[in-house]
Design an enzyme around this catalytic site. Sequence first.
Site, mmCIF file in Angstrom:
data_model
loop_
_atom_site.group_PDB
_atom_site.id
_atom_site.type_symbol
_atom_site.label_atom_id
_atom_site.label_comp_id
_atom_site.label_asym_id
_atom_site.label_seq_id
_atom_site.Cartn_x
_atom_site.Cartn_y
_atom_site.Cartn_z
ATOM 1 N N HIS A 182 8.917 138.352 -66.670
ATOM 2 C CA HIS A 182 9.621 138.203 -65.396
ATOM 3 C C HIS A 182 8.632 138.277 -64.223
ATOM 4 C CE1 HIS A 182 13.565 138.144 -63.563
ATOM 5 N NE2 HIS A 182 13.238 139.115 -62.734
ATOM 6 N N SER A 223 14.155 135.509 -59.420
ATOM 7 C CA SER A 223 15.123 136.500 -59.868
ATOM 8 C C SER A 223 16.370 136.511 -58.965
ATOM 9 C CB SER A 223 14.414 137.857 -59.936
ATOM 10 O OG SER A 223 15.164 138.778 -60.655
ATOM 11 N N ASP A 240 12.514 136.919 -70.882
ATOM 12 C CA ASP A 240 11.269 137.206 -70.151
ATOM 13 C C ASP A 240 11.074 138.706 -69.954
ATOM 14 O OD1 ASP A 240 12.956 138.005 -68.109
ATOM 15 O OD2 ASP A 240 12.326 136.474 -66.675
#
Length: 426
Positions: A405, A208, A371
């Site tokens: 995620h 991320s 995601d």
Amino acid sequence: MELQQQHHILPLVALLIATFFFVGAPSLAQDATPSLHPVVLVPGNTCGQLDARLTDEYEPPTPACGIPKQGRGWFRLWENFTALQEDPSLLPCYADQLRLVYDPVAGDYRNLPGVKTRVVAFGTTRSFRFDDPARKNVCMEGLVDALEGVGYVEGANLFGAPYDFRYAPAAAGLSSEVFSDFSSSLKLLVERASERNGNKPVILVTHSMGGLFTMVFLDRSPLAWRRRYVKHLVMLCLGVGGSPLNMWPLAFDTLSPPSLPGTVLTYGNRSFASMFSLLPSPKVYGDTPLVITGAKNYSADNMVEYLAAVGLSEEQVALYRTRALPLTLNLRAPLVPMTSINGIGVPTIDRLVFLDGNFTAKPELVNGDGDGQINLQTVLALERLVGGDPDQPYFKSILIPNTTHKGMISDELALKRVVSEILGAN
Ligand SMILES: *[C@@H]1O[C@H](CO)[C@@H](O)[C@H](O)[C@H]1NC(C)=O
Ligand SMILES: *[C@@H]1O[C@H](CO)[C@@H](O)[C@H](O)[C@H]1NC(C)=O
Ligand SMILES: *[C@@H]1O[C@H](CO)[C@@H](O)[C@H](O)[C@H]1NC(C)=O
Ligand SMILES: *[C@@H]1O[C@H](CO)[C@@H](O)[C@H](O)[C@H]1NC(C)=O
Ligand SMILES: *[C@@H]1O[C@H](CO)[C@@H](O)[C@H](O)[C@H]1NC(C)=O
């Protein structure tokens, strides 16, 4: 879907710097599998833990926020779930102490006067675990376990680079002291990790927002350094160009309830530099309406109007325009071999609809593919940016169906794939 480019073998630049030694845990090195390239993990937003210390200069919002801690040494400011559970009245204190201020004279963000902070356990992955059960698996702890399962050893060939997630890299030429310090520390960590492992170059693995910090770090490192020290960049769950989801937390001006996504973006009363870092990029979203109201629509192209409409000050809007936006627009291929792995097939916010124009009410959400946090559009934009750069040595993009995620760094199947790509990069 995979995009591949020819793999060029680059000449190694012999840069042997013999002045740094590891003082900690020398015996661990013998236990690590010697053939592995060292791995440095750069986790996502909110994953760096912060200790704080309050000096007399601190002006507490209520006396209770100052007196017990002023002059008392370091305490855990982020994240201390246990303390907040035991004493919920601490929340406004912690929120205040986490706030950043912009110093126009220095041209940079700062902590509040009298609040000193430091990132906990830089260089290691020890701080990737949180005491809050709701935050289990958001910070690569599952990936640490999986890598240890294939022979990686913490402190020998496995390292962590947590950072102060409130701050962010700024556009070229502007001051961002905290990011510069992080970059210097990361550079040293990579060099030491390499030297400790027979001078093998390092595999950087990011999740991320850690990917954004790492891409900027690499872009600002000399190409010869990148080629000498970086074997591969494995970037998880990040495209280029942000996500519409990140516009939501900017819409409310009070501390958000913990159930709302992006909660910590609003911590410190919408003061973090990083809250602008992953806003949708005009290059990717252009004039597509992302926030829809009865009277007016907002897109990446008129983000400045959106920020003003949700009540950010002129100074803050200017900080977005001058510090964050140019950085987003100028992201470049890392020019080191790269594998990008993203989840798809999970409903992901594409648009927010506030029909009556009340930004503090819950919007209607229009979902697209991604995601759950990162849209497919930004992943495709990454493929175009990196895959389309003739100077990029090697690039592969992997999309894993039905992977969220957080699932990318905690689901068994996804972790298997991620670890196998890391071993493959070896
Ligand atoms: C959180 O705060 C509590 C009480 O102030 C303290 O006992 C605990 O050690 C802190 N947690 C961490 C991780 O520092
Ligand atoms: C949040 O910031 C605004 C100005 O941006 C200020 O008016 C407000 O009082 C602050 N709220 C808190 C809780 O600090
Ligand atoms: C906002 O966008 C929606 C969806 O694209 C569109 O139907 C609507 O007409 C737009 N509203 C305005 C005021 O432009
Ligand atoms: C906006 O929405 C919030 C939350 O639902 C509500 O408390 C508030 O009264 C609304 N404001 C207006 C002007 O309708
Ligand atoms: C994704 O999950 C859904 C629901 O659990 C399932 O029906 C579907 O087959 C899955 N798709 C893939 C490609 O695994």
